[in-house]
Design a protein around this motif. Sequence first.
Motif, short mmCIF file in Angstrom:
data_model
loop_
_atom_site.label_atom_id
_atom_site.label_comp_id
_atom_site.label_asym_id
_atom_site.label_seq_id
_atom_site.Cartn_x
_atom_site.Cartn_y
_atom_site.Cartn_z
N PRO A 1 0.91 -1.11 -0.04
CA PRO A 1 0.10 -0.07 0.11
C PRO A 1 0.80 1.20 0.01
CG PRO A 1 -0.96 -1.67 1.35
CD PRO A 1 0.36 -2.09 0.85
N ALA A 2 1.98 1.39 0.62
CA ALA A 2 2.95 2.29 0.64
C ALA A 2 3.45 2.70 -0.74
CB ALA A 2 4.05 2.09 1.50
N PHE A 3 3.42 1.93 -1.67
CA PHE A 3 3.94 2.05 -2.88
C PHE A 3 2.69 2.04 -3.88
CE2 PHE A 3 7.51 -0.27 -1.00
CZ PHE A 3 8.26 0.52 -1.18
N ALA A 4 1.69 2.32 -3.43
CA ALA A 4 0.29 2.38 -4.45
C ALA A 4 0.54 3.59 -5.32
CB ALA A 4 -0.75 2.27 -3.45
N ALA A 5 -0.25 3.74 -6.37
CA ALA A 5 -0.34 4.81 -7.40
C ALA A 5 -1.01 5.93 -6.54
CB ALA A 5 -0.90 4.42 -8.48
N PRO A 6 -0.40 7.18 -6.81
CA PRO A 6 -1.22 8.15 -6.14
C PRO A 6 -2.39 8.41 -6.87
CG PRO A 6 0.64 9.01 -7.67
CD PRO A 6 0.80 7.36 -7.63
N PRO A 7 -3.40 9.06 -6.09
CA PRO A 7 -4.60 9.18 -6.49
C PRO A 7 -4.86 10.10 -7.97
CG PRO A 7 -4.66 10.34 -4.68
CD PRO A 7 -3.30 9.66 -4.64
N SER A 8 -5.68 9.84 -8.71
CA SER A 8 -6.01 10.42 -9.98
C SER A 8 -6.43 12.03 -9.42
CB SER A 8 -6.38 9.98 -10.90
OG SER A 8 -7.80 9.83 -10.63
N LYS A 9 -6.13 13.19 -10.20
CA LYS A 9 -6.48 14.36 -10.05
C LYS A 9 -8.17 14.50 -10.08
CE LYS A 9 -3.98 18.09 -10.98
NZ LYS A 9 -3.30 18.88 -11.79
N PRO A 10 -8.78 14.88 -9.20
CA PRO A 10 -10.16 14.92 -9.19
C PRO A 10 -10.96 15.75 -10.13
CG PRO A 10 -9.40 15.15 -7.11
CD PRO A 10 -8.34 15.51 -7.83
N ALA A 11 -11.84 15.56 -11.00
CA ALA A 11 -12.60 16.41 -11.88
C ALA A 11 -12.97 17.68 -11.45
CB ALA A 11 -13.46 15.77 -12.60
N ARG A 12 -13.56 17.75 -10.01
CA ARG A 12 -13.86 19.10 -9.44
C ARG A 12 -12.83 19.60 -8.59
NH1 ARG A 12 -19.03 20.55 -9.64
NH2 ARG A 12 -20.56 18.76 -9.92
N ASP B 1 -21.16 12.15 -2.86
CA ASP B 1 -20.37 11.84 -1.96
C ASP B 1 -18.90 11.30 -2.49
OD1 ASP B 1 -21.96 12.29 0.36
OD2 ASP B 1 -22.90 10.30 0.49
N ALA B 2 -19.13 10.66 -3.80
CA ALA B 2 -17.95 10.06 -4.39
C ALA B 2 -16.98 11.18 -4.86
CB ALA B 2 -18.37 9.38 -5.82
N GLU B 3 -17.55 12.47 -5.14
CA GLU B 3 -16.75 13.55 -5.66
C GLU B 3 -16.12 14.25 -4.29
OE1 GLU B 3 -18.80 15.45 -9.49
OE2 GLU B 3 -19.66 15.81 -7.55
N LEU B 4 -16.74 14.17 -3.19
CA LEU B 4 -16.03 14.63 -1.79
C LEU B 4 -15.05 13.60 -1.50
CD1 LEU B 4 -19.33 15.67 0.01
CD2 LEU B 4 -17.52 17.07 -1.24
N ASP B 5 -15.17 12.31 -1.68
CA ASP B 5 -14.14 11.21 -1.58
C ASP B 5 -12.99 11.29 -2.31
OD1 ASP B 5 -15.92 9.93 0.61
OD2 ASP B 5 -16.48 8.55 -0.62
N GLN B 6 -13.02 11.80 -3.46
CA GLN B 6 -11.96 11.90 -4.34
C GLN B 6 -11.19 13.10 -4.06
OE1 GLN B 6 -13.91 12.28 -8.08
NE2 GLN B 6 -14.07 10.17 -8.28
N LEU B 7 -11.87 14.26 -3.61
CA LEU B 7 -11.28 15.40 -3.20
C LEU B 7 -10.44 15.09 -2.08
CD1 LEU B 7 -13.86 17.90 -4.01
CD2 LEU B 7 -11.67 17.94 -4.84
#
Length: 104
Positions: A16-27, A83-89
């Motif tokens: 998990p420490a080497f997991a890919a960074p999250p993608s940039k949220p659309a919002r 909720d999904a967009e808030l989670d992404q942010l």
Amino acid sequence: MRILTTAALALALTFPAFAAPPSKPARLGLCAACHGADGTATMPGAPNLAGQRKDYLREALRQYRDGRRDIAVMRAATGPLSDAELDQLAEWFSAQTPHPQAAP
């Protein structure tokens, strides 16, 4: 065999420490106007969000959206978000490296 199993388990726990960074949220754009795309605030009085705990950010965003935290600007910014967009942010900002905020 026991050493091999222990080593495999230790290695699996580090992935998990080497997991890919999250993608940039659309919002991200509206948030970035005050808090910076990397979570370092660009506007005086706006808090830095980089490196904050994801669960804290997620709950704070929901509270702004739902009116439990009564800040008009934040309510307007988060009002249309799911909720999904808030989670992404929350995931995005928590994954950013904190930097000192520039002095006003």
